[in-house]
Design a protein around this motif. Structure first.
Motif, PDB file in Angstrom:
ATOM      1  N   GLU A 149       0.784  -1.276  -0.122  1.00 28.26           N
ATOM      2  CA  GLU A 149      -0.100   0.044   0.045  1.00 28.26           C
ATOM      3  C   GLU A 149       1.064   1.304   0.191  1.00 28.26           C
ATOM      4  O   GLU A 149       1.942   1.417   0.757  1.00 28.26           O
ATOM      5  CB  GLU A 149      -0.693   0.090   1.184  1.00 28.26           C
ATOM      6  N   PRO A 182      -4.077   0.494  -3.037  1.00 25.86           N
ATOM      7  CA  PRO A 182      -3.968  -0.699  -2.187  1.00 25.86           C
ATOM      8  C   PRO A 182      -2.879  -1.494  -2.732  1.00 25.86           C
ATOM      9  O   PRO A 182      -2.537  -1.433  -3.836  1.00 25.86           O
ATOM     10  CB  PRO A 182      -5.297  -1.073  -2.288  1.00 25.86           C
ATOM     11  N   ARG A 239      -7.551  -1.230  -9.930  1.00 20.42           N
ATOM     12  CA  ARG A 239      -6.739  -0.230  -9.030  1.00 20.42           C
ATOM     13  C   ARG A 239      -5.986   0.820  -9.961  1.00 20.42           C
ATOM     14  O   ARG A 239      -6.036   0.841 -10.957  1.00 20.42           O
ATOM     15  CB  ARG A 239      -5.692  -1.149  -8.159  1.00 20.42           C
TER      16      ARG A 239
END
Length: 160
Positions: free
Chosen positions: A10, A93, A131
């Motif tokens: 992360e 993430p 993402r």
């Protein structure tokens, strides 16, 4: 085209974002508004700059270059305890990424991105994951210099 497969931990980022499309590219406007504020970010991890795109889940289905997405200009920070005025946070993430190096001026990045999506990805065991996509610009990045380098990180997952 060579890819390095990385498992990203992360990342906490502070920066600015703007809504734009590939047709209405506002990247210069975004970076021009972010860079003067960068000096106010005190807990940076390094000097790297991050250029990120946050797409909707269906962004690449029936690709439309006029479809909007979030474009970010940011730096990585140790924590999100202090956020300077007029700046925002973004957390990238954990996940798997295919990492490519773009050599040459930023204006020619399409020469790296195009084969990633038309050749490398379709012939790999991966598909794009939902993402943020991003480029990391470190000391080797020189904007429009032919000797410039930047890393392109594409979020991936194993094909079903």
């Amino acid at each position: 085209m060579e890819a390095r497969i990385e498992t990203l931990s992360e990342k906490k980022l502070i920066g600015k974002h703007i809504e734009m499309s590939f047709i209405e590219n506002k990247t210069f406007e975004l970076w021009s508004s972010f860079m003067p504020s960068r000096k106010n970010i005190k807990n940076t991890i390094d000097d790297n700059l991050y250029s990120l795109e946050v797409y909707t889940l269906d962004h690449f289905d029936n690709f439309d270059p006029s479809k909007t997405f979030q474009k970010w200009a940011a730096v990585e920070v140790q924590n999100l305890d202090t956020i300077p005025e007029n700046l925002e946070t973004l957390i990238v993430p954990d996940g798997l990424y295919a990492v490519f190096v773009h050599y040459g001026p930023a204006s020619e990045a399409h020469k790296t991105y195009h084969p990633i999506f038309t050749e490398w990805l379709p012939n790999s065991k991966y598909t794009v994951d939902n993402r943020p996509h991003f480029a990391v610009m470190d000391h080797k990045y020189k904007k429009d210099d032919p000797d410039s380098e930047e890393e392109i990180w594409i979020p991936i997952k194993n094909r079903d």
